[in-house]
Design a protein around this motif. Structure first.
Motif, PDB file in Angstrom:
ATOM      1  N   ASN A 243      78.053 -48.872 -15.628  1.00 25.61           N
ATOM      2  CA  ASN A 243      76.762 -49.260 -16.062  1.00 25.61           C
ATOM      3  C   ASN A 243      76.171 -50.041 -14.588  1.00 25.61           C
ATOM      4  O   ASN A 243      75.304 -50.330 -14.559  1.00 25.61           O
ATOM      5  CB  ASN A 243      76.538 -50.095 -17.094  1.00 25.61           C
ATOM      6  CG  ASN A 243      76.691 -49.561 -18.335  1.00 25.61           C
ATOM      7  OD1 ASN A 243      76.168 -48.385 -18.463  1.00 25.61           O
ATOM      8  ND2 ASN A 243      77.262 -50.254 -19.340  1.00 25.61           N
TER       9      ASN A 243
ATOM     10  N   VAL B 171      77.769 -52.691 -13.296  1.00 24.39           N
ATOM     11  CA  VAL B 171      77.703 -53.849 -12.944  1.00 24.39           C
ATOM     12  C   VAL B 171      78.599 -54.626 -12.171  1.00 24.39           C
ATOM     13  O   VAL B 171      78.445 -55.615 -11.321  1.00 24.39           O
ATOM     14  CB  VAL B 171      78.045 -54.784 -14.556  1.00 24.39           C
ATOM     15  CG1 VAL B 171      78.213 -56.098 -14.507  1.00 24.39           C
ATOM     16  CG2 VAL B 171      76.996 -54.258 -15.380  1.00 24.39           C
ATOM     17  N   ARG B 172      79.880 -53.759 -12.161  1.00 26.68           N
ATOM     18  CA  ARG B 172      80.726 -54.120 -11.173  1.00 26.68           C
ATOM     19  C   ARG B 172      81.383 -52.703 -10.380  1.00 26.68           C
ATOM     20  O   ARG B 172      81.161 -51.738 -11.125  1.00 26.68           O
ATOM     21  CB  ARG B 172      81.858 -54.870 -11.759  1.00 26.68           C
ATOM     22  CG  ARG B 172      83.083 -54.052 -12.869  1.00 26.68           C
ATOM     23  CD  ARG B 172      83.787 -54.963 -13.257  1.00 26.68           C
ATOM     24  NE  ARG B 172      85.224 -54.590 -12.374  1.00 26.68           N
ATOM     25  CZ  ARG B 172      86.403 -54.605 -12.845  1.00 26.68           C
ATOM     26  NH1 ARG B 172      86.703 -54.899 -14.126  1.00 26.68           N
ATOM     27  NH2 ARG B 172      87.416 -54.254 -12.052  1.00 26.68           N
TER      28      ARG B 172
ATOM     29  N   GLY C 259      85.197 -52.887 -21.839  1.00 26.24           N
ATOM     30  CA  GLY C 259      84.144 -53.648 -21.075  1.00 26.24           C
ATOM     31  C   GLY C 259      84.243 -53.461 -19.753  1.00 26.24           C
ATOM     32  O   GLY C 259      83.399 -53.350 -18.930  1.00 26.24           O
ATOM     33  N   SER C 260      85.444 -53.290 -19.014  1.00 20.37           N
ATOM     34  CA  SER C 260      85.646 -53.148 -17.688  1.00 20.37           C
ATOM     35  C   SER C 260      85.246 -51.742 -17.157  1.00 20.37           C
ATOM     36  O   SER C 260      84.495 -51.666 -16.185  1.00 20.37           O
ATOM     37  CB  SER C 260      87.023 -53.221 -17.068  1.00 20.37           C
ATOM     38  OG  SER C 260      87.681 -54.629 -17.300  1.00 20.37           O
TER      39      SER C 260
ATOM     40  N   PRO D 146      78.502 -45.139 -10.280  1.00 22.68           N
ATOM     41  CA  PRO D 146      78.829 -45.327 -11.669  1.00 22.68           C
ATOM     42  C   PRO D 146      78.754 -44.192 -12.467  1.00 22.68           C
ATOM     43  O   PRO D 146      79.723 -43.791 -13.392  1.00 22.68           O
ATOM     44  CB  PRO D 146      77.584 -46.237 -12.245  1.00 22.68           C
ATOM     45  CG  PRO D 146      77.230 -47.067 -11.118  1.00 22.68           C
ATOM     46  CD  PRO D 146      77.227 -46.161  -9.905  1.00 22.68           C
TER      47      PRO D 146
ATOM     48  N   MET E 208      83.038 -49.966 -18.980  1.00 25.41           N
ATOM     49  CA  MET E 208      81.641 -50.066 -19.160  1.00 25.41           C
ATOM     50  C   MET E 208      80.740 -50.796 -17.919  1.00 25.41           C
ATOM     51  O   MET E 208      79.745 -50.152 -17.648  1.00 25.41           O
ATOM     52  CB  MET E 208      81.098 -50.784 -20.530  1.00 25.41           C
ATOM     53  CG  MET E 208      81.606 -49.772 -21.919  1.00 25.41           C
ATOM     54  SD  MET E 208      80.997 -48.006 -21.856  1.00 25.41           S
ATOM     55  CE  MET E 208      81.826 -47.010 -21.100  1.00 25.41           C
ATOM     56  N   ASN E 209      81.408 -51.709 -17.799  1.00 23.50           N
ATOM     57  CA  ASN E 209      80.730 -52.414 -16.280  1.00 23.50           C
ATOM     58  C   ASN E 209      80.638 -51.661 -15.218  1.00 23.50           C
ATOM     59  O   ASN E 209      79.593 -51.500 -14.262  1.00 23.50           O
ATOM     60  CB  ASN E 209      81.471 -53.840 -16.209  1.00 23.50           C
ATOM     61  CG  ASN E 209      81.244 -54.944 -17.455  1.00 23.50           C
ATOM     62  OD1 ASN E 209      80.038 -54.829 -17.673  1.00 23.50           O
ATOM     63  ND2 ASN E 209      82.028 -55.895 -17.359  1.00 23.50           N
ATOM     64  N   ILE E 210      81.711 -50.734 -15.037  1.00 21.50           N
ATOM     65  CA  ILE E 210      81.580 -49.975 -13.970  1.00 21.50           C
ATOM     66  C   ILE E 210      80.650 -48.828 -14.136  1.00 21.50           C
ATOM     67  O   ILE E 210      80.076 -48.381 -13.202  1.00 21.50           O
ATOM     68  CB  ILE E 210      83.214 -49.331 -13.614  1.00 21.50           C
ATOM     69  CG1 ILE E 210      84.110 -50.587 -13.078  1.00 21.50           C
ATOM     70  CG2 ILE E 210      83.186 -48.254 -12.594  1.00 21.50           C
ATOM     71  CD1 ILE E 210      85.571 -50.185 -13.209  1.00 21.50           C
TER      72      ILE E 210
END
Length: 74
Positions: A37, A39-40, A30-31, A3, A33-35
């Motif tokens: 962080n 999350v994905r 959001g996508s 990340p 940020m999820n990467i």
């Protein structure tokens, strides 16, 4: 790709999360940020693109992004 590496590439390209998402074909802020962080994970194609950008000198990478963005699909 970690990340943190993704975030560093985005920052190196001086792109907002929204612009980065658009360039990579992601759904939005959001996508990214999820990467960033953890999350994905980005898909394999996105990882390839990011590794390629990372391998280029910054000016060349930015120029490539600029050229690709000319094929706007918004």
């Amino acid at each position: 790709m970690s990340p943190d590496e993704v975030r560093k590439i985005r920052e190196k390209m001086e792109m907002t999360p929204e612009d980065f998402a658009y360039f990579l074909g992601l759904s939005g802020y959001g996508s990214v940020m999820n990467i960033e962080n953890g999350v994905r994970r980005p898909n394999k194609f996105v990882i390839k693109v990011l590794r390629f950008l990372k391998s280029l000198p910054i000016a060349k990478a930015k120029k490539l992004i600029e050229e690709i963005n000319k094929f706007d699909t918004k």
